[in-house]
Every structure is written in structure tokens, then in C-alpha cells.
Motif scaffolding. Sequence first.
Motif, PDB file in Angstrom:
ATOM      1  N   GLU A 208       0.830  -1.212   0.154  1.00  0.00           N
ATOM      2  CA  GLU A 208       0.024   0.014  -0.010  1.00  0.00           C
ATOM      3  C   GLU A 208       0.816   1.243   0.183  1.00  0.00           C
TER       4      GLU A 208
ATOM      5  N   ALA B  59       4.115   1.531  -1.017  1.00  0.00           N
ATOM      6  CA  ALA B  59       4.936   1.340  -2.351  1.00  0.00           C
ATOM      7  C   ALA B  59       3.812   2.240  -3.453  1.00  0.00           C
ATOM      8  N   ASP B  60       2.561   1.482  -3.425  1.00  0.00           N
ATOM      9  CA  ASP B  60       1.670   2.172  -4.411  1.00  0.00           C
ATOM     10  C   ASP B  60       1.212   3.724  -4.145  1.00  0.00           C
ATOM     11  N   PHE B  61       1.216   3.901  -2.974  1.00  0.00           N
ATOM     12  CA  PHE B  61       0.698   5.600  -2.858  1.00  0.00           C
ATOM     13  C   PHE B  61       1.859   6.271  -2.987  1.00  0.00           C
ATOM     14  N   LEU B  62       3.307   6.098  -2.701  1.00  0.00           N
ATOM     15  CA  LEU B  62       4.432   6.632  -3.153  1.00  0.00           C
ATOM     16  C   LEU B  62       4.874   6.480  -4.470  1.00  0.00           C
ATOM     17  N   GLU B  63       4.224   5.624  -5.191  1.00  0.00           N
ATOM     18  CA  GLU B  63       4.532   5.300  -6.621  1.00  0.00           C
ATOM     19  C   GLU B  63       6.201   5.057  -6.634  1.00  0.00           C
ATOM     20  N   ILE B  64       6.521   3.992  -5.887  1.00  0.00           N
ATOM     21  CA  ILE B  64       7.766   3.533  -5.983  1.00  0.00           C
ATOM     22  C   ILE B  64       7.695   2.063  -6.098  1.00  0.00           C
ATOM     23  N   ALA B  65       8.845   1.347  -6.313  1.00  0.00           N
ATOM     24  CA  ALA B  65       8.679  -0.296  -6.465  1.00  0.00           C
ATOM     25  C   ALA B  65       8.863  -0.852  -5.392  1.00  0.00           C
TER      26      ALA B  65
ATOM     27  N   THR C 227      12.414  -1.212  -3.972  1.00  0.00           N
ATOM     28  CA  THR C 227      12.721  -0.090  -3.531  1.00  0.00           C
ATOM     29  C   THR C 227      12.371   0.074  -2.038  1.00  0.00           C
TER      30      THR C 227
END
Length: 138
Positions: A90, A92-98, A101
Motif C-alpha cells: 500500500e 509503495a503504491d501510494f508513493l509510486e515506488i517499486a 525500493t
Amino acid sequence: MVEISSVQQLTLDAPAVAVRLGTSPRTVNMWASSGRLPAYRVGKSWIFLTTELEVWLASTANSHDVLPGTTINGISDPLGDLPELLKPAEVADFLEIAPQTLSRYFDRNEIPYFDSGPAKRISKSFPRAFLQMAKMAR
């Protein structure tokens, strides 16, 4: 004398805490039995005092935290509807990172997290603080 409805508002059961934290009742029960969550054993069940749970949640947050439904720099809180403890996917999706990462950040201890056995949970305050720092860096 305290009314029953007042007492029920002061306590939560494991399913209610699970909804609040975004995890399963089984995980909440495991956290309670291991002492990770403030709870009281009543028969075969765990009960949670609302005030103690709020204090525990506040202790997992940081000073950049805001209350759900409030705003960050005049913008509605984008995390307001999510549980207090988020899954790494959640975040990672919110921050738009893999996800990889995010995993590297965990390995380097750059992201505070709550270890819940095989899974990690991240306080909702982390993405909020990250957004505020990114906005200040502009």
C-alpha cells in the motif's frame, strides 16, 4: 453506575481492532498474546481499551502525523480512509515506488516499521511525513 453501552464504547474486540489496523483478527490476537498490543484476556477472547489503543497508535506515529479527515497544507488527507498500519504494498503504491525500493529502505532502516512476524506494517504517519518533506524540498 456505568451503562453497558458506555462500557462497550470504551472497549474493542479483536475484529474491531483488526479493521482499525488493517490486519486480520488472528494477527491482532497474536500481537495481544505476545504483548505487542495493549490488551486484556477475558476468557478465550482479548479486549482492548480504546484509550490504550489510541495511546499505542500515537506512540507508533511521529510529530508529522495529522488526524484523518484533516488537511495537509490545505489538501485533503489522501490517507484518511486507510487503516493506521499500512502494508508495504500500500505504501509503495501510494508513493509510486517499486516494492523492491521500499524493501531496500527497510534493509537500511530508513523507514520505521512495525514487525508483525512474517509481515511488516508501516504507520500511516510515514507517507504523510514523506509527502511533507517532498513538498518542502521543492
